[in-house]
Design an enzyme around this catalytic site. Structure first.
Site, PDB file in Angstrom:
ATOM      1  N   ALA A  92     -25.725   1.687 -22.656  1.00 62.27           N
ATOM      2  CA  ALA A  92     -27.116   1.999 -22.301  1.00 62.27           C
ATOM      3  C   ALA A  92     -27.875   0.845 -21.640  1.00 62.27           C
ATOM      4  O   ALA A  92     -29.082   0.936 -21.425  1.00 62.27           O
ATOM      5  CB  ALA A  92     -27.907   2.521 -23.503  1.00 62.27           C
ATOM      6  N   ALA A  93     -27.156  -0.220 -21.279  1.00 60.96           N
ATOM      7  CA  ALA A  93     -27.825  -1.313 -20.555  1.00 60.96           C
ATOM      8  C   ALA A  93     -28.353  -0.798 -19.207  1.00 60.96           C
ATOM      9  O   ALA A  93     -29.446  -1.171 -18.768  1.00 60.96           O
ATOM     10  CB  ALA A  93     -26.868  -2.484 -20.344  1.00 60.96           C
ATOM     11  N   GLY A  94     -27.578   0.093 -18.587  1.00 64.74           N
ATOM     12  CA  GLY A  94     -28.019   0.669 -17.313  1.00 64.74           C
ATOM     13  C   GLY A  94     -29.270   1.521 -17.497  1.00 64.74           C
ATOM     14  O   GLY A  94     -30.148   1.554 -16.625  1.00 64.74           O
ATOM     15  N   ASP A  95     -29.358   2.211 -18.623  1.00 65.76           N
ATOM     16  CA  ASP A  95     -30.551   3.028 -18.894  1.00 65.76           C
ATOM     17  C   ASP A  95     -31.780   2.131 -19.063  1.00 65.76           C
ATOM     18  O   ASP A  95     -32.863   2.434 -18.553  1.00 65.76           O
ATOM     19  CB  ASP A  95     -30.347   3.864 -20.162  1.00 65.76           C
TER      20      ASP A  95
HETATM   21  O1  RIB Z   1     -25.787   5.334 -20.793  1.00 65.92           O
HETATM   22  C1  RIB Z   1     -25.351   5.376 -22.118  1.00 65.92           C
HETATM   23  C2  RIB Z   1     -25.283   6.786 -22.603  1.00 65.92           C
HETATM   24  O2  RIB Z   1     -24.260   7.455 -21.925  1.00 65.92           O
HETATM   25  C3  RIB Z   1     -24.934   6.927 -24.068  1.00 65.92           C
HETATM   26  O3  RIB Z   1     -26.064   6.905 -24.897  1.00 65.92           O
HETATM   27  C4  RIB Z   1     -24.163   8.221 -24.120  1.00 65.92           C
HETATM   28  O4  RIB Z   1     -24.836   9.242 -24.783  1.00 65.92           O
HETATM   29  C5  RIB Z   1     -23.881   8.582 -22.677  1.00 65.92           C
HETATM   30  O5  RIB Z   1     -24.708   9.570 -22.257  1.00 65.92           O
END
Ligand code: RIB
Length: 305
Positions: free
Chosen positions: A248-251
Site C-alpha cells: 500500500a505504499a503506492g496507495d
Molecule cells: O495496494 C495494496 C492493496 O492491494 C492491498 O491492500 C490489497 O488489498 C490489494 O488491493
C-alpha cells in the site's frame, strides 16, 4: 474542497515470510495479520488522515468481512454514504506475502469489487459537487471506473488514475486523465518497457503523455518518482526511511499527491508529498493501518527538505 475515491475495498490476509515462495515450495512464515485493505479504501483513508474531506464509493459483500471493513473506513473519517453492501457478492480479499526485504506479492479475489456498475457511477456523480479531485484505480469493474473518469472530467474535477493492478486502458480514456501514476511493472504494461533509470522513466512518461494524459508520474519505489507535466518535468528522490512492509505504499503515494493537488500545490510539490506519504507507509505493517497522518508527513518533508 474534497476528494472522491471510486474503487476497491478488501480484507487483506497478510503473511510475513523470510522470502517469497518459489513454485512448489512450502515456507514457514513468521506472522500473520488480518487488516482492511484494497487500493480504493487505502487511498481514501490516507486522504482523510492527511486532512482532506474524503468520499468513498465502492462495494463490500454481505459476509463477515464486509460491514467490518466499511465500519473501519468510516471510523477513519471517510464519508461512506454512497458505498454499499452487495448481498450477491463476497467481500474482496487480498492474500499477501511480505518478505524480509519488505517486498510483497499479492493475489486478489475481487468479489464485490467487480460488481460495481452504472448505479455506482450515478452514486459517485451525486458527490461530485463536493470534490475537486477524483481518485481511481483498476481493481474495481473497469467500465464504471472509466465512466466515472469521464463524468468527473466533464465537471472540471482533476482525475488521478493509479493504473494498478495493470490492465490495458482503452485509448479513448487517456484524455480524461489528468495524472497517471504507474509503478515500474504497470509502466511496462502500458508502454512496453520497464523503466530502470531516470532516462527510461522520462521516455515512459513522454509515451503516456502522447496517449493523452496531462501529467505522467512514474513511481520507481526506493529510487523515487519521475514526473512530466505541463508545469515541467523532474525527478523526486525517495525519502530515506526504515522500510519493513511496502504493501500500500503506492496507495499512500497517490493520496499524498491527491491531497496536495486538491490544496492547489504545484506538481513538483505534490509529487514530493506523494513520495513522503508513500515512504511513511513502508515503515509500518499492513495496508490500511500503515497509511500516513498529516503531521508525520509534514515532519518528514521538513526533515528531508
Ligand atoms: O495496494 C495494496 C492493496 O492491494 C492491498 O491492500 C490489497 O488489498 C490489494 O488491493
Amino acid at each position: 474542497m474534497g476528494i472522491l475515491v471510486f474503487g476497491s475495498i478488501n480484507m487483506d490476509l497478510t503473511t510475513y515470510v523470510p522470502k517469497l515462495p518459489r513454485p512448489g515450495e512450502t515456507l514457514r512464515g513468521s506472522s500473520f495479520i488480518t487488516v482492511p485493505g484494497g487500493k480504493g479504501s487505502n487511498q481514501a483513508v490516507a486522504c482523510a488522515r492527511l486532512g482532506t474531506k474524503t468520499y468513498f464509493v465502492g462495494r463490500v459483500g454481505k459476509d463477515a468481512f464486509g460491514p467490518e471493513v466499511l465500519e473501519i473506513v468510516k471510523k477513519e473519517g471517510v464519508d461512506i454514504s454512497q458505498a454499499i453492501i452487495d448481498p450477491k457478492s463476497g467481500t474482496g480479499l487480498a492474500v499477501i506475502s511480505v518478505d524480509e526485504n519488505a517486498e510483497n506479492s499479492i493475489i486478489i479475489i475481487s468479489g464485490a469489487n467487480l460488481a460495481l456498475d452504472n448505479s455506482d457511477v450515478e452514486r459517485a456523480k451525486t458527490l461530485m459537487e463536493d470534490a475537486n479531485v477524483l481518485m481511481l484505480q483498476l481493481e474495481a469493474s473497469l467500465e464504471p471506473t472509466f465512466e466515472t473518469a469521464k463524468a468527473a472530467n466533464q465537471k472540471g474535477i482533476k482525475v488521478i488514475l493509479d493504473p494498478a493492478p495493470a490492465y490495458p486502458i482503452p485509448q479513448d480514456v487517456f484524455p480524461f486523465i489528468d495524472f497517471i501514476t504507474p509503478n515500474e511493472v504497470e509502466t511496462e504494461a502500458l508502454v512496453g518497457f520497464k523503466p530502470a533509470n531516470q532516462e527510461d522513466a522520462a521516455r515512459a512518461a513522454k509515451a503516456l503523455k502522447e496517449k493523452g494524459v496531462r501529467t505522467a508520474i512514474i513511481k520507481m519505489g526506493s529510487l523515487g518518482a519521475y514526473y512530466d507535466s505541463p508545469e515541467g518535468s523532474g525527478f523526486v528522490r525517495a525519502f530515506k526511511v526504515n522500510a519493513i512492509d511496502t504493501v500500500a505504499a503506492g496507495d499512500a503515494f497517490n493520496a499524498g499527491l491527491a491531497v496536495a493537488i486538491s490544496e492547489g500545490k504545484s506538481v513538483s510539490d505534490a509529487v514530493r508529498w506523494g513520495a513522503a506519504a508513500g515512504a511513511i507507509a513502508t515503515t509500518r505493517k499492513g495496508a490500511l493501518p500503515s497509511m500516513p497522518h498529516r503531521d508525520e508527513m509534514l515532519k518528514l518533508l521538513k526533515e528531508q527538505a
